[in-house]
Design a protein around this motif. Structure first.
Motif, PDB file in Angstrom:
ATOM      1  N   LEU A  70      37.300  57.538 -16.400  1.00  0.00           N
ATOM      2  CA  LEU A  70      38.351  58.702 -16.485  1.00  0.00           C
ATOM      3  C   LEU A  70      39.442  58.091 -17.485  1.00  0.00           C
ATOM      4  O   LEU A  70      39.953  58.867 -18.246  1.00  0.00           O
ATOM      5  CB  LEU A  70      38.909  58.960 -15.226  1.00  0.00           C
ATOM      6  CG  LEU A  70      37.987  59.683 -14.006  1.00  0.00           C
ATOM      7  CD1 LEU A  70      38.715  59.901 -12.683  1.00  0.00           C
ATOM      8  CD2 LEU A  70      37.594  60.950 -14.773  1.00  0.00           C
ATOM      9  N   TYR A  71      39.650  57.012 -17.212  1.00  0.00           N
ATOM     10  CA  TYR A  71      40.836  56.359 -18.161  1.00  0.00           C
ATOM     11  C   TYR A  71      40.176  56.210 -19.513  1.00  0.00           C
ATOM     12  O   TYR A  71      41.119  56.494 -20.726  1.00  0.00           O
ATOM     13  CB  TYR A  71      41.217  54.714 -17.714  1.00  0.00           C
ATOM     14  CG  TYR A  71      41.988  54.738 -16.849  1.00  0.00           C
ATOM     15  CD1 TYR A  71      43.302  55.640 -16.477  1.00  0.00           C
ATOM     16  CD2 TYR A  71      41.889  53.932 -15.509  1.00  0.00           C
ATOM     17  CE1 TYR A  71      44.124  55.608 -15.375  1.00  0.00           C
ATOM     18  CE2 TYR A  71      42.810  53.828 -14.519  1.00  0.00           C
ATOM     19  CZ  TYR A  71      43.880  54.663 -14.513  1.00  0.00           C
ATOM     20  OH  TYR A  71      44.690  54.656 -13.577  1.00  0.00           O
ATOM     21  N   THR A 112      34.215  54.709 -11.580  1.00  0.00           N
ATOM     22  CA  THR A 112      34.935  56.104 -11.829  1.00  0.00           C
ATOM     23  C   THR A 112      36.259  56.136 -12.590  1.00  0.00           C
ATOM     24  O   THR A 112      36.561  56.958 -13.387  1.00  0.00           O
ATOM     25  CB  THR A 112      34.893  57.097 -10.460  1.00  0.00           C
ATOM     26  OG1 THR A 112      33.914  56.808  -9.907  1.00  0.00           O
ATOM     27  CG2 THR A 112      35.471  58.280 -10.669  1.00  0.00           C
ATOM     28  N   SER A 113      37.345  55.279 -12.125  1.00  0.00           N
ATOM     29  CA  SER A 113      38.485  55.274 -12.619  1.00  0.00           C
ATOM     30  C   SER A 113      38.237  54.624 -14.257  1.00  0.00           C
ATOM     31  O   SER A 113      39.311  55.191 -14.972  1.00  0.00           O
ATOM     32  CB  SER A 113      39.528  54.506 -11.731  1.00  0.00           C
ATOM     33  OG  SER A 113      39.078  52.875 -11.635  1.00  0.00           O
TER      34      SER A 113
END
Length: 373
Positions: free
Chosen positions: A19-20, A15-16
């Motif tokens: 998003l990045y 997920t991170s």
């Protein structure tokens, strides 16, 4: 050849990483096209523009340095976030070259921004027209000197980073991976030297000159401003009693609109404060983190996330430079340029329509009756 477990090289969740990537891709794309737009816009300006050679050459150098930073830091970040592990995904030679190019880009941008700030302040103090300034010969010498100093100062970085191969153990499988490692002691010496000798003095110059410029603009009085204020003060004193008598309760007092020169002064001060804020937020944390990383040993996922966020801020800084230093200028405004092109096209269309009507009337034999004024 060293080895390690794959689980020890996973610092980002899916997920991170997503998003990045959703944040970095638009920043790199907008910054790339915006800086290219500055270069195209500069070379499409007529020769009689009011922009002096120093400012035009500074904008070209700033756009090239930002493109260099976007083209090195952007792919490096996106390649790191493309997989679950933090292994080096680019070519092995890029591990040696990219840090050098990133350092050159940052140093060139810092030198150019400090030079632009000093030029603006000196022009304001000496009341020089924006069309006057150094000619092309000293300007070209200045630009070459800036790039030479930046390349020379960043040259030790070429020997700091080396690709290191290692065996990655994933359950029952073993595969080869590459990490981009640096010599900690030499990196500490090189980056502390760059910070103390170049970046810190340039930061002080940039902030001090812009603060002095904002204060000088705020304290500057336009011609006739003193006499107008005295006249307004005397008229207010003489009519104070009548205003109190005539003013009815419950009716708010209507403020007169600010003069054009006051609005222009406030707008200029807001732009200067915005330049300072962007520099402090986007540049200083990246250098502070770089120094902290070379001095101390950092372990854990939080440092990797912090590094990605600060690198994203650096990319955002390179992407926003065209809008702060080029497109806010009336001579380089894209909106004004598009509006001018549309007005020229509209005028040419009107001329063609008028000429076609005249030809139709002459071919049909209809007499041309002149209109009254």
């Amino acid at each position: 050849m060293k080895g390690g477990f794959e689980s020890d090289l996973i610092y980002f969740s899916p997920t991170s990483r997503l998003l990045y990537q959703l944040l970095i891709y638009p920043i790199v794309s907008i910054g790339f096209f915006a800086n290219l737009g500055v270069l195209v816009r500069l070379f499409l300006i007529p020769g009689k523009t009011c922009l002096k050679p120093f400012y035009r050459a500074s904008l070209v150098s700033l756009a090239l340095s930002d493109l260099l930073l976007l083209g090195t830091t952007g792919p490096n970040l996106l390649a790191t976030l493309s997989s679950s592990t933090v292994l080096w995904r680019l070519q092995e030679w890029a591990c040696i070259v990219l840090p050098f190019l990133q350092t050159v880009a940052v140093l060139v941008a810092s030198l150019i921004l400090a030079g632009v700030a000093i030029d603006r302040f000196s022009a304001f103090k000496r009341k020089i027209s924006i069309a006057r300034g150094p000619g092309w010969t000293p300007t070209i010498v200045y630009v070459l000197l800036v790039w030479s100093v930046a390349a020379g100062a960043a040259y030790p970085v070429l020997d700091l980073y080396k690709p290191q191969s290692l065996q990655i153990i994933n359950n029952s499988t073993i595969y080869r991976g590459v990490l981009c490692m640096n010599d900690r002691e030499r990196a500490k010496t090189a980056y502390i030297g760059l910070f103390i000798v170049i970046f810190l003095p340039l930061t002080i110059v940039f902030l001090a000159v812009h603060i002095l410029l904002a204060v000088s603009i705020n304290q500057k009085k336009s011609p006739g401003e003193t006499s107008r204020s005295e006249t307004n003060f005397s008229s207010e004193n003489s009519t104070a009693s009548t205003d109190v008598e005539r003013r009815k309760p419950g009716i708010p007092k209507i403020r007169a609109p600010l003069p054009a020169h006051v609005q222009r002064k406030r707008r200029t001060i807001r732009v200067i404060l915005l330049l300072i804020l962007v520099f402090v937020v986007c540049r200083l944390p990246q250098w502070a983190f770089l120094l902290f990383k070379t001095i101390s040993i950092m372990r854990g996922w939080i440092w990797w996330h912090l590094q990605v966020m600060l690198s994203t801020l650096s990319l955002f800084n390179a992407a926003i430079h065209p809008f702060l230093y080029a497109f806010l200028n009336e001579a380089l405004s894209i909106v004004n340029w598009i509006r001018l092109i549309c007005s020229r096209k509209r005028e040419s269309v009107d001329i063609e329509i008028t000429e076609s009507r005249i030809k139709e009337r002459s071919s049909s034999g209809e007499p041309n009756i002149p209109r009254r004024p």
